[in-house]
Design an enzyme around this catalytic site. Sequence first.
Site, PDB file in Angstrom:
ATOM      1  CE  LYS A 128      -4.030  -4.260   1.239  1.00  0.00           C
ATOM      2  NZ  LYS A 128      -4.717  -3.169   2.054  1.00  0.00           N
ATOM      3  CB  CYS A 134      -2.170  -2.578   5.187  1.00  0.00           C
ATOM      4  SG  CYS A 134      -3.875  -2.344   4.949  1.00  0.00           S
ATOM      5  CG  ASP A 172      -1.909  -1.239   1.066  1.00  0.00           C
ATOM      6  OD1 ASP A 172      -1.865  -1.968   0.072  1.00  0.00           O
ATOM      7  OD2 ASP A 172      -2.905  -1.014   1.963  1.00  0.00           O
TER       8      ASP A 172
HETATM    9  C1  VGL Z   1      -4.609   0.760   5.681  1.00  0.00           C
HETATM   10  C2  VGL Z   1      -6.227   1.634   7.009  1.00  0.00           C
HETATM   11  C3  VGL Z   1      -7.343   1.375   5.975  1.00  0.00           C
HETATM   12  C4  VGL Z   1      -3.141   0.582   5.392  1.00  0.00           C
HETATM   13  C5  VGL Z   1      -5.484   0.490   4.592  1.00  0.00           C
HETATM   14  O1  VGL Z   1      -2.944   0.189   4.260  1.00  0.00           O
HETATM   15  O2  VGL Z   1      -2.467   0.000   6.470  1.00  0.00           O
HETATM   16  N1  VGL Z   1      -5.068   1.175   6.852  1.00  0.00           N
HETATM   17  N2  VGL Z   1      -6.886   0.889   4.735  1.00  0.00           N
END
Ligand code: VGL
Length: 242
Positions: A144, A189, A46
């Site tokens: 995801k 994540c 991410d």
């Molecule tokens: C994430 C919160 C919501 C992350 C993704 O990538 O850590 N955190 N969605």
Amino acid sequence: MDRPFAIDRRSLVAGAAVLVASSPGSSAQTQDRPMIDARTALIVVDVQNDFCPGGRLAVPRGDEVVAVVNAIGTRFANVVLTQDWHPAGHKSFASSHPGKKPFELVDMPYGPQVLWPDHCIWNSEGAAFHPALALPHAQTIVRKGYRPEVDSYSGFLEADRRTPTGLGGYLKERAITRAVVVGLATDFCVGWTAQDAAKAGLETFVVEEACRAIDLNGSLAKAWTDMAAAGVKRIKVADLPA
Ligand code: VGL
Ligand code: ZN
């Protein structure tokens, strides 16, 4: 008091571990440092605009991982990216729960869910990878969190803890046995992805300086404890082979 002839138990144990790790032909299972070979994958979690300063769910200093990830990325033949990828109105957004604010908790059918600001919406600029992320050799992108009712911190299993994303099967089919996990955010994540990698049987490492955290109510300390309990090894960039 100085005891020059006493054997330090810790250095003895550490020395033994090094011997095991470096003995030719030994399996890598007990190593404290990852070997980077054809069976090793770098999983970059991410590294997207919305998780960087100026983004909608900015992780403090999240952009600092980019240079670190770029630098170590060149050492891996196998690189996989995950991409948080939500439809507008996703159930993990506070805006989908009247009266609720970001960072509050709600109960979802699959358990407690932190509510987030709207972020990483399909095809938005915020969902795009950081423009300076330079991993042209990355082989696959696993998206995801695309089901409207279910979040997915992990790159392997959605928050219902039952629905696979396909990443586990992909790595297995490609005979990957070792994962080095980096990216954003350490306590969400990255942490969940690393734990699921270890649970899937991969030897799993997280590179500390290649991650940044959100840190909500002790979530960062908890993530490291949970990762350690799952067998994930916490390492530094300097622990990676050159
Ligand atoms: C994430 C919160 C919501 C992350 C993704 O990538 O850590 N955190 N969605
Ligand atoms: Zn998300």
